[in-house]
Design an enzyme around this catalytic site. Structure first.
Site, PDB file in Angstrom:
ATOM      1  N   TYR A  17       5.823 -17.207  -1.955  1.00 34.22           N
ATOM      2  CA  TYR A  17       4.798 -17.672  -0.119  1.00 34.22           C
ATOM      3  C   TYR A  17       4.966 -15.662   0.784  1.00 34.22           C
ATOM      4  O   TYR A  17       4.891 -16.352   1.340  1.00 34.22           O
ATOM      5  CB  TYR A  17       6.157 -18.318   0.268  1.00 34.22           C
ATOM      6  N   TYR A 145       6.759 -32.807   0.917  1.00 38.32           N
ATOM      7  CA  TYR A 145       7.057 -31.647  -0.303  1.00 38.32           C
ATOM      8  C   TYR A 145       7.469 -31.784  -1.223  1.00 38.32           C
ATOM      9  O   TYR A 145       8.795 -32.585  -1.003  1.00 38.32           O
ATOM     10  CB  TYR A 145       7.625 -30.473   1.015  1.00 38.32           C
ATOM     11  N   ASP A 238      14.080 -38.092  -2.730  1.00 41.28           N
ATOM     12  CA  ASP A 238      14.323 -36.869  -3.291  1.00 41.28           C
ATOM     13  C   ASP A 238      14.599 -36.080  -2.400  1.00 41.28           C
ATOM     14  O   ASP A 238      14.970 -36.073  -0.672  1.00 41.28           O
ATOM     15  CB  ASP A 238      13.144 -36.284  -3.244  1.00 41.28           C
ATOM     16  N   LYS A 267      18.831 -28.018  -4.654  1.00 41.52           N
ATOM     17  CA  LYS A 267      19.633 -26.817  -3.517  1.00 41.52           C
ATOM     18  C   LYS A 267      21.382 -26.589  -3.510  1.00 41.52           C
ATOM     19  O   LYS A 267      22.043 -25.930  -4.057  1.00 41.52           O
ATOM     20  CB  LYS A 267      18.738 -27.124  -2.164  1.00 41.52           C
TER      21      LYS A 267
HETATM   22  C1  LIG Z   1      12.705 -27.573  -2.100  1.00 45.06           C
HETATM   23  C2  LIG Z   1      12.294 -28.782  -2.279  1.00 45.06           C
HETATM   24  C3  LIG Z   1      12.118 -29.024  -3.151  1.00 45.06           C
HETATM   25  C4  LIG Z   1      11.901 -28.482  -4.789  1.00 45.06           C
HETATM   26  O1  LIG Z   1      12.801 -27.627  -4.917  1.00 45.06           O
HETATM   27  P1  LIG Z   1      12.608 -25.847  -5.891  1.00 45.06           P
HETATM   28  O2  LIG Z   1      14.007 -26.200  -6.558  1.00 45.06           O
HETATM   29  O3  LIG Z   1      12.320 -25.191  -5.375  1.00 45.06           O
HETATM   30  O4  LIG Z   1      11.303 -26.423  -6.663  1.00 45.06           O
HETATM   31  C5  LIG Z   1      11.321 -30.580  -3.723  1.00 45.06           C
HETATM   32  N1  LIG Z   1      11.573 -31.640  -3.084  1.00 45.06           N
HETATM   33  C6  LIG Z   1      12.453 -30.934  -1.436  1.00 45.06           C
HETATM   34  C7  LIG Z   1      12.789 -32.160  -0.430  1.00 45.06           C
HETATM   35  C8  LIG Z   1      12.118 -30.003  -1.537  1.00 45.06           C
HETATM   36  O5  LIG Z   1      13.442 -29.708   0.152  1.00 45.06           O
END
Ligand SMILES: *Cc1c(COP(=O)(O)O)cnc(C)c1O
Length: 425
Positions: A17, A145, A238, A267
């Site tokens: 990015y 996202y 998600d 994360k």
């Molecule tokens: C960061 C993120 C992703 C992608 O995760 P990566 O480990 O960066 O591939 C997917 N969904 C959400 C809500 C995110 O914040």
């Protein structure tokens, strides 16, 4: 001759990015402790965005380091098809009971995007395995996202991130995030697509992160999800960003009565120390893949599936997360943000101040549009970099998303720098 880390980097690295031609040289970070990171000259930076939203307990946490070191001397990696190992099993045993919605199985991968890919494949193949051929459409929200791989990009809102690839992404039906006023309209839209043609809906519960730290109501989400569930549309939560306490409760879906069919995690899963992704599902999803017929297998797996080192770090992070001290820290951070909002709201340069658990976000009023490419982002970035505070705006949206261990004093420094920017602005 390149001498500093930053100079050596500029010769060989391509950063994520980052417009490499115009971006300032990267700062070389050599050490971390708590909510702080230190550069090669010993300068301290406050990590106010948790190193891209992953860190929850602080950097170089000694307990996580110990558990990782012990695991590294025991077993570092092992194929996960046909073989298993203690950290993967123990992590699944500990995680499943605390997840919302009676999750029954853990499928491991490496990161958030892969966790999303797995969920999408599970959902689509679930219907395929059941012999339901017409359920192939996927619903997602505007401003969503879900990651950067092709499937994850497809279910993400079309934006500057996806523009070069838009024609190649599979069709997804984007709808507005639910609110008290639009539920009836949303149902009508979904009905017009044919509810029995829809395989699944994927959503970021309560908080759309990369879309601009947008927050929306749990009760409206619940109404929409419970109706979708009646239509047998699979629900993919998600929680890659919202999981592990970010929004206040342990998981954002705890605010919603309707149980999800699948959950994506990454994360904060490892406390932000290693790469690991998890997709969980209910028994009903899992059972649709059980068969004498090999074609009903979920043919998906990564070389580093359930890496024991990453799982040991996730287990250590989970111990810290379940300690009552963690919830107290989150409440303290939230209370500090609440007090700061009083000061912030006095500034005419800000609008749409919003708070959800440990996340504070607001827009800075600019003549330009409220979008990711707003010019103000560079200016903000430069200002906070010079103040040695790691804040990474999304366009003209500024947000604080710090490790839960950030001290009141450190938060005070972050707030002070923000006020200074606003006063000069
Ligand atoms: C960061 C993120 C992703 C992608 O995760 P990566 O480990 O960066 O591939 C997917 N969904 C959400 C809500 C995110 O914040």
């Amino acid at each position: 001759m390149a001498t500093t880390l930053s100079e050596r980097d500029l010769q060989v690295i391509w950063h994520p990015y980052t417009q490499m031609q115009t971006a300032p040289a990267p700062i070389g970070i050599v050490r971390g402790e708590g909510a702080s990171l230190y550069d090669e000259e010993g300068n301290r930076y406050i990590d106010a965005t948790s190193s891209w939203w992953v860190n929850i307990h602080g950097h170089a946490h000694p307990y996580i380091a110990q558990q990782l070191a012990a695991q590294a001397l025991q077993l570092q990696h092992c194929i996960f098809a046909g073989y298993t190992h203690p950290t993967a099993v123990t992590l699944a045993e500990k995680l499943l009971p605390i997840l919302p919605g009676r999750q029954s199985r853990v499928f491991y991968s490496d990161n958030g995007s892969t966790a999303v890919e797995v969920a999408l494949k599970m959902a689509l193949q679930y219907w395929h395995n059941k012999g339901v051929q017409q359920r192939k459409k996927i619903l997602a929200f505007h401003h969503s996202y879900h990651g950067d791989t092709f499937g994850a990009m497809s279910v993400s809102s079309r934006s500057v991130f996806t523009a070069p690839f838009d024609e190649l992404l599979f069709d997804v039906h984007f709808i507005d995030t639910p609110s008290a006023d639009n539920i009836t309209a949303l149902k009508a839209t979904i009905q017009s697509l044919g509810t029995d043609a829809i395989a699944a809906i994927i959503f970021e519960p309560l908080l759309q992160g990369a879309g601009g730290m947008l927050m929306y109501e749990a009760s409206a989400l619940d109404q929409l999800l419970s109706w979708c569930q009646e239509q047998q549309i699979l629900l993919i939560a998600d929680e890659i960003l919202t999981g592990f306490g970010r929004t206040g409760k342990n998981f954002a879906m705890e605010n919603v009565a309707t149980p999800p069919d699948m959950i994506c995690l990454s994360k904060g899963l490892t406390g932000g120390a290693m790469a690991l992704g998890i997709t969980t599902c209910t028994a009903a999803i899992y059972e649709a893949f059980l068969s004498e017929n090999k074609l009903k297998t979920l043919f998906h797996g990564h070389s580093f599936t359930a890496n024991p080192l990453a799982c040991s770090v996730a287990l250590a992070s989970l111990d810290l997360f379940l300690d009552p001290n963690c919830a107290q820290q989150r409440q303290r951070v939230q209370a500090q943000h609440e007090a700061f909002i009083q000061r912030l709201s006095a500034s005419s340069a800000v609008k749409q101040i919003r708070l959800l658990g440990t996340i504070l976000a607001f827009e800075i009023v600019t003549p330009g549009q409220d979008t990711y490419t707003n010019q103000l982002a560079d200016e903000l970035h430069r200002f906070f970099r010079q103040k040695r505070i790691m804040l990474r705006p999304l366009g003209n949206t500024l947000y604080i998303l710090a490790p839960y261990c950030i001290t009141d004093k450190e938060l005070g420094e972050v707030y002070g720098a923000i006020m200074e920017f606003l006063e000069r602005y």
